[in-house]
Design an enzyme around this catalytic site. Structure first.
Site, mmCIF file in Angstrom:
data_model
loop_
_atom_site.group_PDB
_atom_site.id
_atom_site.type_symbol
_atom_site.label_atom_id
_atom_site.label_comp_id
_atom_site.label_asym_id
_atom_site.label_seq_id
_atom_site.Cartn_x
_atom_site.Cartn_y
_atom_site.Cartn_z
ATOM 1 N N ARG A 17 0.925 -1.271 0.180
ATOM 2 C CA ARG A 17 0.010 -0.019 0.126
ATOM 3 C C ARG A 17 0.832 1.190 0.089
ATOM 4 N NH1 ARG A 17 -5.198 -1.714 2.112
ATOM 5 N NH2 ARG A 17 -5.794 0.400 2.308
ATOM 6 N N CYS A 56 -6.019 15.540 2.579
ATOM 7 C CA CYS A 56 -7.533 15.028 2.278
ATOM 8 C C CYS A 56 -8.487 16.005 2.166
ATOM 9 C CB CYS A 56 -7.909 14.231 3.379
ATOM 10 S SG CYS A 56 -9.351 13.234 3.097
ATOM 11 N N THR A 112 -7.982 3.144 -2.769
ATOM 12 C CA THR A 112 -8.871 3.429 -1.742
ATOM 13 C C THR A 112 -9.407 4.817 -1.665
ATOM 14 O OG1 THR A 112 -8.535 1.516 -0.354
ATOM 15 C CG2 THR A 112 -9.644 3.404 0.712
ATOM 16 N N LYS A 157 -16.050 -2.108 -3.637
ATOM 17 C CA LYS A 157 -16.016 -2.266 -2.127
ATOM 18 C C LYS A 157 -16.298 -0.932 -1.561
ATOM 19 C CE LYS A 157 -12.896 -6.273 -2.271
ATOM 20 N NZ LYS A 157 -11.475 -6.767 -1.706
ATOM 21 N N LEU A 168 2.379 -4.490 3.295
ATOM 22 C CA LEU A 168 3.270 -3.733 3.798
ATOM 23 C C LEU A 168 3.044 -2.152 3.481
ATOM 24 C CD1 LEU A 168 6.757 -5.435 2.443
ATOM 25 C CD2 LEU A 168 5.978 -5.402 4.980
ATOM 26 N N ASP A 221 -16.830 32.768 23.123
ATOM 27 C CA ASP A 221 -17.111 32.725 21.879
ATOM 28 C C ASP A 221 -18.177 33.527 21.562
ATOM 29 O OD1 ASP A 221 -16.608 31.254 19.094
ATOM 30 O OD2 ASP A 221 -18.916 30.891 19.671
#
Length: 635
Positions: A73, A80, A154, A215, A318, A605
């Site tokens: 992998r 992201c 993925t 998947k 791995l 706040d």
């Protein structure tokens, strides 16, 4: 090495018949330059020859327990475009400088080396791999590596529909898409971003282009989405999906809590109650999933049981992180930098020796869920487990065991095609040096209380609250830290044998607002609304969420929470008092302290746009009653 091509041919012959099933690949033409598969008549002679001349699997990729690592992998990025609550710490992660990340050429050099030694499957992960600009080019160049059978990705699915046609042409053969809820509003809550419909579009695009199965990875978290198990399973009835339920795993920053983990057996029992005809499917070699099929369904259901029933004995994986570190175990904290050796000019033989030494040190199995939770490891997003098993945060520091949509005031709704229809079931901080609080006698007061019962506390604080404490009882304090075990590790206290008693605790806090903000609060003129009311509600909510915010606190079923705020015009301050009551084996002082502190922070706040010269402090326990250590009262 002369016999190495023969060995690869043997592996190809043995595995080629199951390619579509194991990789989820669509039907594709043979790669350019690769000989077509042999005819049935040719197979016996070839197989006999290859068996006689095949070499053993690479010693560099075989550990001391005989596990052969044929699956690599590679994380393409740490970044992201979502902020999932179980993958990325709520405060974010420090990103590696770009110069320290693997370049495209370095990724391909390492991939080529691993494939040469026997790796036949590479999965691209992140962060979110599909935000890397050259991801299509990387897939295309990996596709040219002789011996590489499967290239997977993925992804969180946000960019999938747009990029998948190009990725398929480049050679992408397997897809895992992360999706943790089928409710758009809850999706936005979990990932802290919009995008539910883009993910659904990506799933449909993958099916349209012939990927089978597609998947779908779902991290199951108690109090968040365990009520959607049946809805997810229902997706597999009319669609070629492999719906994979993943046990919630501990990583740095995601505030893992055993109580939030829903075990495989619990999930399986829930599904079998609805579909008792559920059938077990044979396990594939080195598979991480326990697979099941419901008769008549196009797709299937799987479980990734990393925590309750590990699959370490057959692990063949791995990992290479985006900054070039080799991880031989997802849950291990040992890493070796291949990037540094590569940039230092290490030869292929030297790199293989380094890789072989790391693989040789791989342990028989991981340390177990409770020990893993206490180990130092990367946040999930910096490892590249999956891009959706990717976000951090507390699985949710803000989620209770009740319906999170109810807490947020959201209404569950479903809006996608009928064949995708689902079921919705119900579904100590530094103190500021300030004078003891004093309430002015002649000034106009504005108070906000959570109830009108003035018996308990008609005042926020006694004028002498700064005085010393007056504990009572035979065991008021302990000379040992109770949240540390015999080896010095953090541990939750076992209260199972303690008797239930009535527990009450009172805590306070002071917010010095300054004259401008004080006047606006006093007159209820803030643009954000009624600051005292919002702070009072926040204090009540915080008391109920304490076990989610303070890692080793037990969950307490509170019978009553009282939060009162009173304005002190002599100091332009808001004085907060919170009291909590429960019957149980453990005290509620942390609930009272958390309530007072969060109410104070909420008031800050509400007022920060008016003035930043606001001080929050004097957070203290005023009193507690009940329990073996006796009562405590601040004089």
């Amino acid at each position: 090495m002369a016999a190495q091509p023969a060995f690869r041919m043997l592996r190809w012959l043995v595995r080629s018949s199951t390619r579509g099933c194991s990789s989820g690949a669509p039907v594709t033409q043979p790669r350019p330059g690769v000989a077509p598969p042999p005819t049935r008549e040719e197979l016996p002679a070839r197989l006999q020859y290859l068996r006689e001349h095949a070499v053993p699997f690479s010693a560099f990729l075989t550990d001391s327990f005989g596990r052969q690592h044929s699956y690599l992998r590679i994380s393409l990025t740490e970044k992201c475009n979502l902020r999932c609550r179980y993958c990325m710490p709520e405060e974010g992660v420090p990103l590696t400088p770009r110069a320290d990340l693997l370049t495209t050429e370095e990724i391909l050099i390492l991939a080529r080396l691993f494939v040469k030694e026997g790796v036949d499957k590479i999965r691209l992960t992140g962060g979110e791999p599909l935000i890397r600009p050259d991801v299509v080019d990387i897939v295309a160049r990996l596709h040219q590596l002789e011996g590489l059978r499967t290239i997977g990705v993925t992804t969180n699915g946000i960019n999938l529909a747009r990029l998948l046609p190009q990725l398929q042409k480049a050679g992408l053969s397997a897809i895992n898409i992360s999706l943790d809820t089928l409710v758009p509003a809850k999706f936005e809550f979990i990932v802290r971003r919009k995008g539910f419909h883009k993910v659904m579009e990506g799933i449909h695009k993958a099916i349209e282009l012939g990927y089978n199965p597609v998947k779908v990875n779902c991290v199951v978290m108690r109090g968040v989405n365990e009520d959607e198990l049946l809805g997810f399973v229902a997706l597999a009835e009319g669609l070629p999906l492999d719906v994979r339920f993943i046990e919630y795993m501990p990583f740095d920053g995601n505030k893992w809590n055993f109580k939030k983990m829903v075990s495989y057996k619990e999930m399986l029992d829930t599904i079998q109650q609805r579909w008792p005809e559920l059938e077990t499917l044979p396990e594939e070699e080195s598979s991480t999933a326990k697979a099941f099929k419901i008769p008549g369904f196009q797709g299937q259901v799987s479980f990734i049981t990393s925590m309750s029933e590990n699959f370490c004995g057959t692990c063949n994986r791995l990992r290479i992180t985006a900054d070039g570190n080799l991880k031989v175990c997802l849950f291990g904290n040992s890493e070796v930098s291949l990037r540094d050796h590569l940039r230092a000019g290490a030869s292929e033989e030297e790199l293989l020796s380094i890789i072989g030494a790391a693989v040789g040190r791989k342990k028989r199995q991981h340390a177990g869920m409770f020990n893993i939770a206490q180990m130092k490891n990367r946040p999930m997003i910096l490892i590249g487990l999956s891009s959706k098993l990717q976000e951090s945060a507390p699985v949710s520091s803000s989620l209770s065991s009740r319906d999170p949509l109810h807490v947020l005031g959201l209404t569950p709704r479903v809006s996608f095609p009928n064949q995708m229809a689902t079921l919705w079931k119900g579904h100590r901080a530094p103190q500021t040096l300030v004078a003891p609080p004093r309430v002015g006698s002649g000034s106009p007061q504005r108070c906000y209380c959570s109830h009108q019962d003035s018996d308990t506390n008609s005042k926020c604080l006694n004028p002498g609250s700064g005085a010393s404490a007056a504990p009572s009882g035979p065991r008021s304090t302990s000379d040992k830290l109770t949240h540390v075990d015999s080896e010095g590790r953090a541990a939750m206290v076992d209260v199972g044998q303690k008797p239930d008693t009535d527990r009450v605790a009172v805590a306070s806090a002071v917010v010095l607002l300054g004259p401008v903000a004080f006047k606006l609060v006093q007159q209820n003129q803030l643009k954000k609304g009624d600051a005292l009311m919002v702070a009072q509600l926040a204090g009540i909510q915080a008391a109920k969420q304490t076990s989610q915010l303070i890692p080793l606190c037990h969950h307490v079923a509170l019978s009553h929470v009282h939060v009162q705020l009173e304005l002190d015009s002599t100091r332009h301050a808001a004085v907060i008092q919170a009291s909590c009551r429960a019957r149980g084996p453990t005290g509620v002082e942390m609930e009272a302290l958390t309530s007072a502190a969060v109410a104070a922070l909420t008031l800050y706040d509400m007022c920060k746009a008016v003035s930043r010269d606001i001080t929050v402090g004097d957070i203290r326990l005023i009193s507690k009653t009940g329990g073996q250590r006796g009562d405590f009262h601040r004089a």
